[in-house]
Design a protein around this motif. Structure first.
Motif, PDB file in Angstrom:
ATOM      1  N   ALA A 165       0.826  -1.213   0.000  1.00 44.61           N
ATOM      2  CA  ALA A 165       0.000   0.000   0.000  1.00 44.61           C
ATOM      3  C   ALA A 165       0.860   1.263   0.000  1.00 44.61           C
ATOM      4  O   ALA A 165       0.556   2.228  -0.706  1.00 44.61           O
ATOM      5  N   TYR A 166       1.930   1.244   0.777  1.00 40.69           N
ATOM      6  CA  TYR A 166       2.787   2.425   0.844  1.00 40.69           C
ATOM      7  C   TYR A 166       3.563   2.610  -0.464  1.00 40.69           C
ATOM      8  O   TYR A 166       3.673   3.720  -0.963  1.00 40.69           O
ATOM      9  N   LEU A 167       4.091   1.529  -1.019  1.00 39.09           N
ATOM     10  CA  LEU A 167       4.783   1.639  -2.308  1.00 39.09           C
ATOM     11  C   LEU A 167       3.809   2.110  -3.379  1.00 39.09           C
ATOM     12  O   LEU A 167       4.167   2.941  -4.222  1.00 39.09           O
ATOM     13  N   ASN A 168       2.583   1.626  -3.346  1.00 35.74           N
ATOM     14  CA  ASN A 168       1.591   2.036  -4.338  1.00 35.74           C
ATOM     15  C   ASN A 168       1.380   3.553  -4.306  1.00 35.74           C
ATOM     16  O   ASN A 168       1.229   4.181  -5.356  1.00 35.74           O
ATOM     17  N   LYS A 169       1.414   4.158  -3.121  1.00 38.75           N
ATOM     18  CA  LYS A 169       1.288   5.618  -3.022  1.00 38.75           C
ATOM     19  C   LYS A 169       2.443   6.313  -3.739  1.00 38.75           C
ATOM     20  O   LYS A 169       2.239   7.323  -4.419  1.00 38.75           O
ATOM     21  N   GLN A 170       3.638   5.759  -3.605  1.00 37.62           N
ATOM     22  CA  GLN A 170       4.793   6.348  -4.276  1.00 37.62           C
ATOM     23  C   GLN A 170       4.663   6.190  -5.787  1.00 37.62           C
ATOM     24  O   GLN A 170       4.959   7.119  -6.549  1.00 37.62           O
ATOM     25  N   LEU A 171       4.207   5.037  -6.224  1.00 37.05           N
ATOM     26  CA  LEU A 171       4.038   4.784  -7.652  1.00 37.05           C
ATOM     27  C   LEU A 171       2.953   5.685  -8.243  1.00 37.05           C
ATOM     28  O   LEU A 171       3.086   6.177  -9.366  1.00 37.05           O
ATOM     29  N   GLN A 172       1.904   5.924  -7.481  1.00 35.49           N
ATOM     30  CA  GLN A 172       0.848   6.837  -7.938  1.00 35.49           C
ATOM     31  C   GLN A 172       1.391   8.260  -8.061  1.00 35.49           C
ATOM     32  O   GLN A 172       1.042   8.986  -9.000  1.00 35.49           O
ATOM     33  N   ALA A 173       2.261   8.663  -7.128  1.00 34.23           N
ATOM     34  CA  ALA A 173       2.880   9.990  -7.204  1.00 34.23           C
ATOM     35  C   ALA A 173       3.741  10.103  -8.462  1.00 34.23           C
ATOM     36  O   ALA A 173       3.738  11.133  -9.147  1.00 34.23           O
ATOM     37  N   LEU A 174       4.468   9.026  -8.792  1.00 29.99           N
ATOM     38  CA  LEU A 174       5.280   9.023 -10.014  1.00 29.99           C
ATOM     39  C   LEU A 174       4.389   9.085 -11.252  1.00 29.99           C
ATOM     40  O   LEU A 174       4.752   9.706 -12.252  1.00 29.99           O
ATOM     41  N   THR A 175       3.236   8.472 -11.180  1.00 32.31           N
ATOM     42  CA  THR A 175       2.285   8.508 -12.292  1.00 32.31           C
ATOM     43  C   THR A 175       1.741   9.922 -12.473  1.00 32.31           C
ATOM     44  O   THR A 175       1.691  10.435 -13.597  1.00 32.31           O
ATOM     45  N   ARG A 176       1.367  10.567 -11.370  1.00 30.96           N
ATOM     46  CA  ARG A 176       0.873  11.949 -11.462  1.00 30.96           C
ATOM     47  C   ARG A 176       1.935  12.881 -12.038  1.00 30.96           C
ATOM     48  O   ARG A 176       1.609  13.850 -12.728  1.00 30.96           O
ATOM     49  N   ALA A 177       3.206  12.574 -11.783  1.00 28.72           N
ATOM     50  CA  ALA A 177       4.307  13.402 -12.285  1.00 28.72           C
ATOM     51  C   ALA A 177       4.692  13.061 -13.723  1.00 28.72           C
ATOM     52  O   ALA A 177       5.578  13.696 -14.290  1.00 28.72           O
ATOM     53  N   GLY A 178       4.046  12.055 -14.309  1.00 29.53           N
ATOM     54  CA  GLY A 178       4.351  11.683 -15.691  1.00 29.53           C
ATOM     55  C   GLY A 178       5.600  10.831 -15.845  1.00 29.53           C
ATOM     56  O   GLY A 178       6.099  10.654 -16.956  1.00 29.53           O
ATOM     57  N   ILE A 179       6.101  10.289 -14.752  1.00 29.66           N
ATOM     58  CA  ILE A 179       7.282   9.426 -14.789  1.00 29.66           C
ATOM     59  C   ILE A 179       6.869   7.995 -15.111  1.00 29.66           C
ATOM     60  O   ILE A 179       7.542   7.296 -15.863  1.00 29.66           O
ATOM     61  N   LEU A 180       5.764   7.571 -14.536  1.00 25.77           N
ATOM     62  CA  LEU A 180       5.190   6.247 -14.812  1.00 25.77           C
ATOM     63  C   LEU A 180       3.831   6.424 -15.466  1.00 25.77           C
ATOM     64  O   LEU A 180       3.213   7.483 -15.378  1.00 25.77           O
ATOM     65  N   SER A 181       3.377   5.367 -16.097  1.00 30.00           N
ATOM     66  CA  SER A 181       1.987   5.284 -16.534  1.00 30.00           C
ATOM     67  C   SER A 181       1.393   4.089 -15.815  1.00 30.00           C
ATOM     68  O   SER A 181       2.121   3.162 -15.443  1.00 30.00           O
ATOM     69  N   SER A 182       0.101   4.131 -15.590  1.00 28.10           N
ATOM     70  CA  SER A 182      -0.534   2.997 -14.931  1.00 28.10           C
ATOM     71  C   SER A 182      -1.737   2.555 -15.743  1.00 28.10           C
ATOM     72  O   SER A 182      -2.400   3.354 -16.401  1.00 28.10           O
TER      73      SER A 182
END
Length: 158
Positions: free
Chosen positions: A37-54
């Motif tokens: 759950a905590y890692l998912n929050k970090q991954l979502q932040a990266l997605t909002r920043a355009g670094i990742l896509s989900s």
């Protein structure tokens, strides 16, 4: 600095080695035995920043949204920790015995200036290094890292 920054950087390196597959937060978390759950929050932040896509759904997960040459370490720090400077001058000199209520101590305090200069150097260094730089160094230092990571993820499909 938030521990999520470290987790996010490692996740980006690992996602680089699995380019044609969306990887779930659960699988990324399992690689380092992190709380999903905590890692998912970090991954979502990266997605909002355009670094990742989900992608959601049964074949969903996370992928890099842009080439690793265009993802700076500063991009990740800002995505996770926000854009604010690490040092926040509260202008305590204003309350001291020689304080001047009209003075802008953020700009004139020697400690504030030193901390801002250090912050600028820190941010320049992070902005000048990319995930591509990290990947290249890891692959030079640990030549089997990419293949062993791919193998690990291939064997853990859930």
């Amino acid at each position: 600095m938030n521990e999520g920054v470290e987790w996010a950087m490692h996740s980006c390196v690992n996602l680089n080695w699995i380019p044609d597959e969306a990887v779930t937060a659960k699988r990324l978390a399992a690689f380092y035995d992190l709380p999903t759950a905590y890692l998912n929050k970090q991954l979502q932040a990266l997605t909002r920043a355009g670094i990742l896509s989900s992608t959601s759904g049964p074949k969903g997960g996370f992928q890099l949204a842009r080439p690793i040459e265009r993802i700076s370490l500063l991009d990740i720090v800002v995505a996770i920790d926000g854009p604010d400077e690490a040092f926040r001058c509260t202008e305590i000199l204003r309350s001291g015995p020689n304080g001047d209520p009209k003075q802008d101590y953020v700009k004139t305090c020697v400690i504030s200036q030193a901390m801002r200069q250090a912050e600028l150097g820190y941010r320049r260094e992070l902005a000048g290094r990319t995930i591509a730089d990290i990947v290249a160094e890891v692959e030079r230092t640990y030549p089997n890292a990419a293949e062993s990571t791919r193998t690990w993820f291939a064997n853990l499909k859930s």
